[in-house]
Design a protein around this motif. Structure first.
Motif, PDB file in Angstrom:
ATOM      1  N   ALA A  88      45.106  44.779  38.705  1.00 11.68           N
ATOM      2  CA  ALA A  88      45.582  43.562  38.050  1.00 11.68           C
ATOM      3  C   ALA A  88      44.487  42.937  37.185  1.00 11.68           C
ATOM      4  CB  ALA A  88      46.064  42.558  39.098  1.00 11.68           C
ATOM      5  N   PHE A  89      43.245  42.929  37.690  1.00  7.50           N
ATOM      6  CA  PHE A  89      42.134  42.356  36.929  1.00  7.50           C
ATOM      7  C   PHE A  89      41.831  43.169  35.665  1.00  7.50           C
ATOM      8  CE2 PHE A  89      40.463  40.421  41.088  1.00  7.50           C
ATOM      9  CZ  PHE A  89      41.029  39.186  40.789  1.00  7.50           C
ATOM     10  N   PHE A  90      42.128  44.456  35.687  1.00  3.03           N
ATOM     11  CA  PHE A  90      41.954  45.275  34.485  1.00  3.03           C
ATOM     12  C   PHE A  90      42.814  44.729  33.347  1.00  3.03           C
ATOM     13  CE2 PHE A  90      40.050  49.701  34.230  1.00  3.03           C
ATOM     14  CZ  PHE A  90      38.979  49.393  35.042  1.00  3.03           C
ATOM     15  N   VAL A  91      43.949  44.163  33.715  1.00  2.09           N
ATOM     16  CA  VAL A  91      44.870  43.627  32.718  1.00  2.09           C
ATOM     17  C   VAL A  91      44.562  42.169  32.392  1.00  2.09           C
ATOM     18  CG1 VAL A  91      47.300  43.115  32.229  1.00  2.09           C
ATOM     19  CG2 VAL A  91      46.680  45.238  33.408  1.00  2.09           C
ATOM     20  N   THR A  92      44.175  41.388  33.403  1.00  2.00           N
ATOM     21  CA  THR A  92      44.001  39.949  33.195  1.00  2.00           C
ATOM     22  C   THR A  92      42.574  39.537  32.867  1.00  2.00           C
ATOM     23  OG1 THR A  92      43.689  39.608  35.579  1.00  2.00           O
ATOM     24  CG2 THR A  92      45.945  39.403  34.707  1.00  2.00           C
ATOM     25  N   GLN A  93      41.576  40.286  33.392  1.00  2.00           N
ATOM     26  CA  GLN A  93      40.172  39.897  33.185  1.00  2.00           C
ATOM     27  C   GLN A  93      39.267  41.123  32.995  1.00  2.00           C
ATOM     28  OE1 GLN A  93      38.740  37.123  36.253  1.00  2.00           O
ATOM     29  NE2 GLN A  93      40.861  36.695  36.799  1.00  2.00           N
ATOM     30  N   PRO A  94      39.572  42.028  32.090  1.00  2.00           N
ATOM     31  CA  PRO A  94      38.773  43.259  31.979  1.00  2.00           C
ATOM     32  C   PRO A  94      37.316  43.017  31.605  1.00  2.00           C
ATOM     33  CG  PRO A  94      40.220  43.032  30.080  1.00  2.00           C
ATOM     34  CD  PRO A  94      40.636  41.975  31.070  1.00  2.00           C
TER      35      PRO A  94
ATOM     36  N   PRO B 227      41.470  40.170  24.854  1.00  2.00           N
ATOM     37  CA  PRO B 227      40.698  41.162  25.612  1.00  2.00           C
ATOM     38  C   PRO B 227      39.227  40.820  25.797  1.00  2.00           C
ATOM     39  CG  PRO B 227      41.140  41.946  23.390  1.00  2.00           C
ATOM     40  CD  PRO B 227      41.927  40.677  23.553  1.00  2.00           C
ATOM     41  N   LYS B 228      38.681  39.925  24.978  1.00  2.00           N
ATOM     42  CA  LYS B 228      37.299  39.435  25.129  1.00  2.00           C
ATOM     43  C   LYS B 228      36.252  40.556  25.111  1.00  2.00           C
ATOM     44  CE  LYS B 228      38.435  35.236  27.731  1.00  2.00           C
ATOM     45  NZ  LYS B 228      38.222  34.469  28.969  1.00  2.00           N
ATOM     46  N   ASP B 229      36.438  41.539  24.253  1.00  2.00           N
ATOM     47  CA  ASP B 229      35.431  42.594  24.071  1.00  2.00           C
ATOM     48  C   ASP B 229      35.002  43.258  25.372  1.00  2.00           C
ATOM     49  OD1 ASP B 229      35.346  42.357  21.320  1.00  2.00           O
ATOM     50  OD2 ASP B 229      33.835  40.786  21.364  1.00  2.00           O
ATOM     51  N   PHE B 230      35.962  43.668  26.182  1.00  2.00           N
ATOM     52  CA  PHE B 230      35.607  44.362  27.422  1.00  2.00           C
ATOM     53  C   PHE B 230      34.929  45.695  27.102  1.00  2.00           C
ATOM     54  CE2 PHE B 230      39.999  45.714  26.502  1.00  2.00           C
ATOM     55  CZ  PHE B 230      39.903  47.092  26.603  1.00  2.00           C
ATOM     56  N   ASP B 231      34.032  46.107  27.993  1.00  2.00           N
ATOM     57  CA  ASP B 231      33.307  47.371  27.854  1.00  2.00           C
ATOM     58  C   ASP B 231      33.039  47.883  29.264  1.00  2.00           C
ATOM     59  OD1 ASP B 231      31.647  49.500  27.360  1.00  2.00           O
ATOM     60  OD2 ASP B 231      30.293  48.433  26.021  1.00  2.00           O
TER      61      ASP B 231
ATOM     62  N   ILE C 273      44.965  49.453  27.955  1.00  2.00           N
ATOM     63  CA  ILE C 273      44.518  48.158  27.433  1.00  2.00           C
ATOM     64  C   ILE C 273      43.645  48.330  26.188  1.00  2.00           C
ATOM     65  CG2 ILE C 273      44.728  46.998  29.648  1.00  2.00           C
ATOM     66  CD1 ILE C 273      41.705  47.144  29.956  1.00  2.00           C
ATOM     67  N   MET C 274      43.150  49.547  25.932  1.00  2.00           N
ATOM     68  CA  MET C 274      42.458  49.800  24.669  1.00  2.00           C
ATOM     69  C   MET C 274      43.442  49.876  23.512  1.00  2.00           C
ATOM     70  SD  MET C 274      39.229  52.374  25.145  1.00  2.00           S
ATOM     71  CE  MET C 274      40.087  53.735  25.936  1.00  2.00           C
ATOM     72  N   GLY C 275      44.655  50.307  23.801  1.00  2.00           N
ATOM     73  CA  GLY C 275      45.652  50.395  22.735  1.00  2.00           C
ATOM     74  C   GLY C 275      46.377  51.708  22.667  1.00  2.00           C
ATOM     75  N   SER C 276      45.786  52.777  23.225  1.00  2.00           N
ATOM     76  CA  SER C 276      46.449  54.085  23.217  1.00  2.00           C
ATOM     77  C   SER C 276      45.659  55.051  24.071  1.00  2.00           C
ATOM     78  CB  SER C 276      46.542  54.644  21.790  1.00  2.00           C
ATOM     79  OG  SER C 276      46.985  55.994  21.807  1.00  2.00           O
ATOM     80  N   ILE C 277      46.366  55.877  24.817  1.00  2.00           N
ATOM     81  CA  ILE C 277      45.687  56.921  25.584  1.00  2.00           C
ATOM     82  C   ILE C 277      45.072  57.953  24.639  1.00  2.00           C
ATOM     83  CG2 ILE C 277      47.627  58.531  25.860  1.00  2.00           C
ATOM     84  CD1 ILE C 277      46.730  58.780  28.837  1.00  2.00           C
ATOM     85  N   GLY C 278      45.522  57.950  23.384  1.00  2.00           N
ATOM     86  CA  GLY C 278      45.011  58.898  22.395  1.00  2.00           C
ATOM     87  C   GLY C 278      43.567  58.675  22.001  1.00  2.00           C
TER      88      GLY C 278
END
Length: 352
Positions: A223-229, A121-125, A252-257
């Motif tokens: 698609a870029f949200f998944v491949t290059q966020p 994920p390369k620390d996306f923010d 892509i964070m890991g959970s909608i929660g």
């Protein structure tokens, strides 16, 4: 001392569990800070309220809420009791529209200790600025005929005022971050609204020459949200596109929660509303395992909104310390309870 009067609406399902947990954390912050005090007033408006009263909130509900500095909402909806179009339009969307909460803010970032489903994920923010008042979610349209001749018409409405307002908000926000704004569009397939959106984006961008700008078609952007966020900073999107992108962001964070949101009134006439992205999750209601992080991160956004960015940053640090230490609820692959996570965050707050 800064005093903030907040309307609390736990709503349905796990909202009744995560809102009290988050209020405990906000009160702990106020206790540690010393110069901040919250006054919470709870309203029982929910699907259960609807079954008893025939409405999601009383007729003077909006008038009551207008007296508050902010609204802290848990979750709305229980389709087994009330159809979603009644519950949402009778409470959540009613507040958004009547209180002119024209901007919806939703962040997505890597959180320490929470495993993203992405390999790298390369620390996306990312911060998504979603236009929140019109677009594809307008109420303009209708239906005619029956049977095989039945026709449904839904009109998307894009005004220059609302479009430009969202875009300027995005550019102003990005100026405080990494100075990069991406516009979500689909002007190669949607004939009128998206070329208009593109035109306004280009016009607004001229007032922010120091900020990098780009436009991406929504299908490629998803698609870029998944491949290059990690390539994105601030994204500005229409109501529908922003809604879809932010659910991908939560995934892509890991959970909608863990995903938070803020509905911002930018003119100061009415209070803004802060709510997590997750729904009421009736399947886990009452089990004590609801993930409170989405609501707690939402509390962080509320602190930011009231000018307490330093406290908000400390709260997010505490969240990451606790998740990094392995306090994870079952949706994140852990075995911690709602109380475990909440208590651990409060203990960490008191340490700093």
């Amino acid at each position: 001392m800064k005093k903030l009067k907040i309307a609390s609406i736990p709503g349905d399902g796990i909202g009744k569990e995560v809102v009290p947990a988050s209020i405990d954390i906000l009160n702990a912050i106020a206790e540690v800070h010393g110069g901040l005090k919250f006054e919470f007033v709870e309203f029982p408006w929910s699907c259960e309220y609807y079954l008893e009263h025939g409405m999601m909130m009383p007729e003077d509900g909006l008038k009551r809420l207008s007296d508050f500095d902010g609204i802290f909402l848990g979750a709305v909806g229980n389709p087994k009791l009330v159809p979603d179009h009644i519950s949402l339009w009778g409470l959540l969307i009613k507040i958004r529209r009547e209180f002119e909460q024209s901007i919806n803010l939703r962040p997505a970032k890597v959180i320490k200790g929470i495993q993203s489903p992405l390999i790298n994920p390369k620390d996306f923010d990312i911060m998504v600025v979603r236009e929140n008042s019109e677009g594809e979610y307008s109420t303009v349209g209708g239906s005619i005929y029956q049977g095989e001749d039945e026709i449904a018409i839904q009109n998307a409405v894009f005004s220059r005022k609302a479009t430009e307002r969202a875009m300027r908000f995005a550019f102003d926000l990005s100026a405080k971050r990494n100075k990069h704004v991406t516009s979500a569009t689909k002007s190669n397939g949607i004939v009128y609204s998206m070329p208009f959106w593109d035109k306004v984006f280009m016009e607004v961008s001229k007032d922010y020459p120091e900020i990098k700008k780009e436009a991406q078609h929504i299908d490629a952007l998803a698609a870029f949200f998944v491949t290059q966020p990690s390539r994105f900073d601030v994204i500005v999107a229409s109501n529908l596109f922003g809604d879809i992108l932010t659910d991908i962001g939560a995934a892509i964070m890991g959970s909608i929660g863990i995903a938070p949101a803020a509905n911002i009134n930018v003119n100061g006439k009415y209070p803004s509303m802060f709510e997590p992205v997750h729904g009421s999750a009736p399947d886990i209601e009452g089990k004590g395992i609801a993930n409170p992080i989405g609501q707690i991160w939402t509390a962080k956004m509320m602190l930011d909104h009231f000018g307490e960015e330093e406290l908000g940053a400390k709260l997010l640090d505490c969240i990451e310390h606790v998740t990094g230490a392995g306090y994870l609820t079952p949706d994140l692959g852990g075995s911690s309870t709602t109380t475990d996570v909440t208590t651990s965050i409060i203990e960490q707050l008191k340490k700093i």
